[in-house]
Scaffold this active site. Sequence first.
Site, PDB file in Angstrom:
ATOM      1  N   ARG A   3       0.829  -1.209   0.000  1.00 34.87           N
ATOM      2  CA  ARG A   3       0.000   0.000   0.000  1.00 34.87           C
ATOM      3  C   ARG A   3       0.857   1.250   0.000  1.00 34.87           C
ATOM      4  NH1 ARG A   3      -3.755   0.810   4.729  1.00 34.87           N
ATOM      5  NH2 ARG A   3      -1.856   0.236   5.827  1.00 34.87           N
ATOM      6  N   SER A  46       7.619  -4.719   7.362  1.00 35.64           N
ATOM      7  CA  SER A  46       7.319  -5.600   8.506  1.00 35.64           C
ATOM      8  C   SER A  46       8.041  -6.941   8.444  1.00 35.64           C
ATOM      9  CB  SER A  46       5.821  -5.797   8.601  1.00 35.64           C
ATOM     10  OG  SER A  46       5.215  -4.528   8.680  1.00 35.64           O
ATOM     11  N   ASP A  76       5.543  -3.079  11.577  1.00 35.68           N
ATOM     12  CA  ASP A  76       4.091  -2.888  11.772  1.00 35.68           C
ATOM     13  C   ASP A  76       3.683  -2.847  13.248  1.00 35.68           C
ATOM     14  OD1 ASP A  76       4.640  -5.586  11.996  1.00 35.68           O
ATOM     15  OD2 ASP A  76       3.065  -6.268  10.647  1.00 35.68           O
TER      16      ASP A  76
HETATM   17  C1  GLC Z   1       6.778 -11.384  10.937  1.00 37.31           C
HETATM   18  C2  GLC Z   1       7.858 -10.323  10.761  1.00 37.31           C
HETATM   19  C3  GLC Z   1       7.682  -9.181  11.759  1.00 37.31           C
HETATM   20  C4  GLC Z   1       6.263  -8.650  11.672  1.00 37.31           C
HETATM   21  C5  GLC Z   1       5.261  -9.773  11.851  1.00 37.31           C
HETATM   22  C6  GLC Z   1       3.822  -9.312  11.727  1.00 37.31           C
HETATM   23  O1  GLC Z   1       6.959 -11.994  12.161  1.00 37.31           O
HETATM   24  O2  GLC Z   1       9.142 -10.895  10.901  1.00 37.31           O
HETATM   25  O3  GLC Z   1       8.606  -8.154  11.508  1.00 37.31           O
HETATM   26  O4  GLC Z   1       6.069  -7.664  12.645  1.00 37.31           O
HETATM   27  O5  GLC Z   1       5.488 -10.784  10.887  1.00 37.31           O
HETATM   28  O6  GLC Z   1       3.549  -8.771  10.472  1.00 37.31           O
END
Ligand code: GLC
Length: 448
Positions: free
Chosen positions: A75, A135, A189
């Site tokens: 996004r 993320s 995130d």
């Molecule tokens: C995975 C990623 C992490 C993220 C999570 C939720 O664990 O490694 O960075 O926060 O997914 O999206």
Amino acid sequence: MGDNKLETILECMHLNKDQLKSVKDRLHIEMMKGLGKASHANARVKMYPTYVRSTPDGTERGDFLALDLGGSNFRVLYIKIGEKVEQFSEVYKLTKELMEGTGEKLFDYIAECLANFIGKQGLKDRALPLGFTFSFPCQQKGLASATLTMWTKGFKASGVEGKDVCVLLYEAVKRRGDILLDVIAVVNDTTGTLMSCAHAFPDCVVGLILGTGTNACYIEKLENVETWDGDTDPPKQVLINMEWGAFGDDGVLDDLRTEYDESIDKKTHNVGKQKFEKMISGMYLGELVRQILVKLAENHVLFDGKTTEALRNSWKFETANLSQIEGDTSPDYKVCRKLMKDHGLEITDQGCKIVKAVCAAVSSRAAQLAAAGIAAVACQVGKSDVTCGVDGSLYRKHPRFHDIMTATIKQLAPGVNVKFVLSEDGSGKGAALVAAVAHTLKSKTKAE
Ligand code: GLC
């Protein structure tokens, strides 16, 4: 009617209070390892300092861009922070080819979507400050420097691990040569979720994601972060991205893992990694259920011992299906019957009851494990009231996840009152807020 066989097969999914308490304690040990200077290198729960030092205080203002990469879509957002927050966004499809191809192609695509978006929004000549929600586990050297340590959640684009994703983005933008870029922060995130919740609830100190993946972050005192190498000015705290999905990667959860967890792990791009995440998050729960259904069929507990190709097809049973089946209260199990039919299977009422029990066993274990995690974090925070911002499709869509988590936390951390608040688009608004807080701090420092 095979009830005993059913119980025997589901038994391994059941965790009792002592086991959950032990998960909480084990995670706490891992958290200390991640924060410790000498132990960090070998720690699996990495506890990365994010360089985000404070939550919003409501005075943040300005126009920002945000990018959000980390799930099944990508996004781009334009966020105007004033008295109220206004946002405009566009979702761009992420294909398997992009997730599994070369990093250069992936970042070219990100830059292309950004260029397309700012063109449409008429922002071409403004280098707006940008927050990049990326993320995945990253070692940060500052707010706008984040080196990907390893891909998770099915991504495997080559040439990105070990690189600073901020640099990769600048390079891609430079290759195009038609847009301006000013990356202020790379944000996980969980961090975005905490920031976005703290904007509405200033006492929010934990961020939790229960979506495709799972992870948490929280505000830690600088004195406890032995790996901290930034300045020690007040506020003497920093947000820690735990990367708790990797909990158990050194075997500390092996006594609780089942043959189904083992078998899922073997089918992923990151074998042996993210073991805690693989027991909890949306990418995996549907597949866990599917495997147990196959096992039940093979043991003649379901479908008269028959399986179909659709049911034997890995990853075809989705986590959203769990939520739908468990949420359906119709006496004739409409949803379950229809879903099984889509898999080419006829099912009796009793059969539907069994499928529902399997879904419940898998989702309950996931919610209890996540709760054990939050109990460990809440104890580390050390307050009697802890507000936790939460986001992710699993938490939002599942009918019982919240309730199971709350009940389990009560058992595991009786002295602590954990309140969950839904985050409002942490990955978009949260990233903009991180950029905004950094911006505000910069201007305050300049003015002094
Ligand atoms: C995975 C990623 C992490 C993220 C999570 C939720 O664990 O490694 O960075 O926060 O997914 O999206």
